[in-house]
Design a protein around this motif. Structure first.
Motif, PDB file in Angstrom:
ATOM      1  N   PRO A 117       0.807  -1.231   0.000  1.00  0.00           N
ATOM      2  CA  PRO A 117       0.000   0.000   0.000  1.00  0.00           C
ATOM      3  C   PRO A 117       0.839   1.279   0.000  1.00  0.00           C
ATOM      4  O   PRO A 117       0.356   2.324  -0.443  1.00  0.00           O
ATOM      5  CB  PRO A 117      -0.847  -0.114   1.271  1.00  0.00           C
ATOM      6  N   ASN A 118       2.069   1.198   0.476  1.00  0.00           N
ATOM      7  CA  ASN A 118       2.890   2.422   0.520  1.00  0.00           C
ATOM      8  C   ASN A 118       3.869   2.527  -0.644  1.00  0.00           C
ATOM      9  O   ASN A 118       4.565   3.528  -0.767  1.00  0.00           O
ATOM     10  CB  ASN A 118       3.679   2.495   1.829  1.00  0.00           C
ATOM     11  N   SER A 180      -1.019  -7.551   3.925  1.00  0.00           N
ATOM     12  CA  SER A 180      -0.328  -6.535   3.119  1.00  0.00           C
ATOM     13  C   SER A 180      -0.527  -5.121   3.671  1.00  0.00           C
ATOM     14  O   SER A 180       0.159  -4.201   3.243  1.00  0.00           O
ATOM     15  CB  SER A 180      -0.806  -6.609   1.673  1.00  0.00           C
ATOM     16  N   GLY A 181      -1.471  -4.941   4.578  1.00  0.00           N
ATOM     17  CA  GLY A 181      -1.654  -3.623   5.189  1.00  0.00           C
ATOM     18  C   GLY A 181      -2.985  -2.963   4.832  1.00  0.00           C
ATOM     19  O   GLY A 181      -3.911  -3.611   4.345  1.00  0.00           O
TER      20      GLY A 181
HETATM   21  C1  LIG Z   1       2.404   2.468   5.353  1.00  0.00           C
HETATM   22  O1  LIG Z   1       2.693   3.730   5.902  1.00  0.00           O
HETATM   23  C2  LIG Z   1       1.968   4.011   7.085  1.00  0.00           C
HETATM   24  C3  LIG Z   1       2.241   5.461   7.458  1.00  0.00           C
HETATM   25  O2  LIG Z   1       3.607   5.712   7.442  1.00  0.00           O
HETATM   26  C4  LIG Z   1       2.374   3.031   8.166  1.00  0.00           C
HETATM   27  O3  LIG Z   1       1.636   3.287   9.334  1.00  0.00           O
HETATM   28  C5  LIG Z   1       2.087   1.637   7.670  1.00  0.00           C
HETATM   29  O4  LIG Z   1       2.549   0.678   8.604  1.00  0.00           O
HETATM   30  C6  LIG Z   1       2.745   1.354   6.340  1.00  0.00           C
HETATM   31  N1  LIG Z   1       2.249   0.106   5.845  1.00  0.00           N
HETATM   32  C7  LIG Z   1       3.057  -0.829   5.357  1.00  0.00           C
HETATM   33  C8  LIG Z   1       2.390  -2.103   4.909  1.00  0.00           C
HETATM   34  O5  LIG Z   1       4.236  -0.666   5.249  1.00  0.00           O
END
Ligand SMILES: *[C@@H]1O[C@H](CO)[C@@H](O)[C@H](O)[C@H]1NC(C)=O
Ligand SMILES: *[C@@H]1O[C@H](CO)[C@@H](O)[C@H](O)[C@H]1NC(C)=O
Ligand SMILES: *[C@@H]1O[C@H](CO)[C@@H](O)[C@H](O)[C@H]1NC(C)=O
Ligand SMILES: *[C@@H]1O[C@H](CO)[C@@H](O)[C@H](O)[C@H]1NC(C)=O
Ligand SMILES: *[C@@H]1O[C@H](CO)[C@@H](O)[C@H](O)[C@H]1NC(C)=O
Ligand SMILES: *[C@@H]1O[C@H](CO)[C@@H](O)[C@H](O)[C@H]1NC(C)=O
Ligand SMILES: *[C@@H]1O[C@H](CO)[C@@H](O)[C@H](O)[C@H]1NC(C)=O
Ligand SMILES: *[C@@H]1O[C@H](CO)[C@@H](O)[C@H](O)[C@H]1NC(C)=O
Length: 484
Positions: A117-118, A180-181
């Motif tokens: 996702p990021n 995966s988030g």
């Molecule tokens: C994506 O970024 C957010 C904000 O920085 C963070 O909280 C999150 O853990 C990240 N997700 C992943 C899957 O890396």
């Protein structure tokens, strides 16, 4: 006593004239219905009427199934021309979620997982979007005002089930867990990117954006489930993202439930998420599983019925033959009741034109042939005359089966749509109060088994001390729209 009837014979083709005169020569008593219109009693503002050509139906209109260029034009004319067709003003496009265009799939602008996702998104634009780019450009040329882009699903990798079909939810909304988030921000960015491609690559301004379709269903094609709570959870991310993107004029539409009752439930859930309801410009639902029979209890300014069709009945062009679901007259009543009972500002059929064996479309394509159903003329009875910005006004009909709706257009003109569900002709004695216009001769537009929007003229009625009004005649099992 026959005076104001005879005008039909001056302007109508023979078949229609003899239709209305038949009763006179047989001396059958024709009931008179008193219709009181009050232009000071004001209801919803109308956005308009429309269809979709999602799932590559646009490509079918564009010749994929054998339609010649001249017939492509004919189909576009039927749907969008205000001179010879329905003059529709809304188009609902599909935002793709699939990895390819196989079968009728709608391809995603990000078919492969960027790696989480990021990760930086990997968008791609093919300039075609299953021929929706072509169709939208054509539609805009005809004067279509609303381009509603709606996603049936997020791409597979953003969802709990890892597939853009078979239901599943957006990872990150409540009651989901994805290894995966949280993909909400990525999905919001994705939707905004779709709008950006249309704007920057094609010069098309998408006016409305939706992120769900029938979220109460799990289907084997592109589908994604969502409760109202979950929709609210996503709106928390989508609304600010859209606002910050430079597309703050794009209006958010939600939630596309399959029927009005599901729509009511999803709305109640959505309302419990702070800010969610206020972030919407349009609350939408479909007509399939329960009819639009009541207004939604909402502060959202507009309600649209965004998809409905008779998917079960075999293809039927008739207006009024067996009282079947797919017939034109049945749809004229459905459209009118959605407007009067459910306060809808928009009413869309499912497909405009496609190759089909059911009543899923208004127009049927088969190789290089075009067949028009009376449902198109039922739409035209409203969509030709009741234009975006019109306001529905108060109406009282003196006979229950003579159903009436009335609108004041932005130009001050009044439109009166009358459906005579009865089995004898009725004279109409229409009086308009609370209106500062004047009544000249009134044009009337008749649709029934023998007429598809046949134009005629009705005399201006009684002058003197009476309020403005006019007399008319609506044949049995017919619809007439009067333009004042
Ligand atoms: C994506 O970024 C957010 C904000 O920085 C963070 O909280 C999150 O853990 C990240 N997700 C992943 C899957 O890396
Ligand atoms: C028309 O509607 C207005 C506003 O609702 C109301 O005040 C008025 O009395 C109505 N007029 C008639 C003739 O019913
Ligand atoms: C109908 O819709 C209008 C907005 O278009 C709204 O002001 C009005 O309250 C609605 N009426 C009902 C009964 O929901
Ligand atoms: C998604 O579901 C469809 C239909 O059930 C299936 O054919 C396809 O293989 C699935 N795709 C993936 C990536 O699992
Ligand atoms: C949706 O349907 C598929 C089969 O098509 C099934 O595997 C899946 O469990 C269903 N999902 C839900 C949430 O019921
Ligand atoms: C289209 O034409 C093909 C070839 O002539 C024919 O087999 C097919 O039945 C036609 N399809 C329709 C829907 O008429
Ligand atoms: C009106 O349209 C219907 C549906 O396409 C068609 O069957 C009928 O022949 C048309 N009637 C006239 C008078 O054009
Ligand atoms: C209204 O129609 C009648 C009959 O066709 C005609 O005599 C009259 O001139 C028309 N009036 C206007 C203002 O067009």
């Amino acid at each position: 006593m026959h005076l104001h009837v005879s005008i039909w014979s001056l302007v109508l083709p023979l078949s229609a004239a003899s239709h209305s005169q038949r009763h006179i020569s047989h001396d059958v008593a024709i009931p008179t219905v008193k219709i009181a219109i009050n232009a000071s009693t004001r209801f919803q503002v109308i956005d308009g009427f429309g269809v979709s050509e999602a799932f590559q139906r646009s490509a079918q209109v564009h010749g994929k199934a054998g339609l010649s260029e001249s017939n492509q034009r004919k189909v576009l004319d039927y749907l969008f021309s205000n001179e010879v067709g329905a003059g529709l003003t809304s188009l609902r496009n599909g935002i793709g979620s699939s990895t390819s265009y196989i079968r009728d799939f709608m391809k995603s602008i990000e078919p492969t997982d960027p790696g989480g996702p990021n990760a930086t998104a990997k968008y791609e634009w093919d300039g075609d979007d299953g021929s929706q780019v072509w169709l939208t450009k054509e539609a805009l040329r005809y004067g279509v005002k609303w381009v509603y882009a709606d996603a049936w699903s997020a791409p597979a990798y953003m969802k709990t089930n890892g597939n853009d079909s078979n239901g599943g939810s957006i990872c990150g909304v409540q009651e989901t867990f994805c290894a995966s988030g949280d993909w909400r921000q990525a999905y919001a960015n994705y939707l905004v990117q779709y709008i950006r491609f249309y704007k920057e690559k094609e010069g098309i301004a998408i006016t409305h954006l939706g992120f769900l379709n029938e979220p109460d269903l799990n289907q084997t094609y592109a589908s994604m489930q969502s409760s109202g709570f979950q929709a609210g959870d996503f709106l928390k991310v989508l609304a600010p993202t859209l606002k910050a993107s430079g597309f703050e004029d794009v209006q958010i539409v939600c939630c596309e439930a399959t029927g009005w009752n599901d729509g009511e439930d999803i709305l109640a859930e959505l309302q419990s998420i702070p800010g969610a309801e206020d972030s919407l410009a349009v609350y939408s639902a479909h007509g399939y599983s329960s009819n639009p029979a009541l207004p939604f209890k909402t502060t959202i300014s507009k309600t649209w019925q965004t998809e409905w069709a008779d998917l079960d009945g075999s293809w039927r062009t008739s207006w009024d033959y067996l009282g079947k679901e797919g017939e034109g007259m049945a749809w004229a009543n459905k459209i009118q009741q959605a407007l009067t009972l459910s306060n809808v500002s928009g009413f869309l059929y499912w497909i405009g034109a496609e190759t089909t064996t059911t009543n899923s479309a208004l127009i049927r394509l088969a190789n290089d042939t075009v067949s028009v159903s009376s449902r198109l003329w039922a739409f035209a009875q409203f969509s030709r005359f009741v234009k975006p910005g019109a306001v529905r006004v108060g109406v009282e009909s003196g006979i229950g089966y003579v159903r009436v709706s009335a609108f004041e257009n932005v130009n001050g003109g009044v439109v009166v749509n009358i459906i005579n569900n009865g089995h004898v002709d009725v004279r109409t004695d229409v009086v308009i109060s609370g209106w500062d216009g004047t009544v000249g001769n009134v044009t009337s537009w008749l649709t029934n088994n023998a007429n598809n929007l046949t134009v005629g003229v009705e005399f201006r009625a009684i002058g003197g001390s009476r309020e403005p009004g006019f007399n008319g005649l609506v044949p049995a099992r017919s619809m007439v729209s009067y333009i004042v």
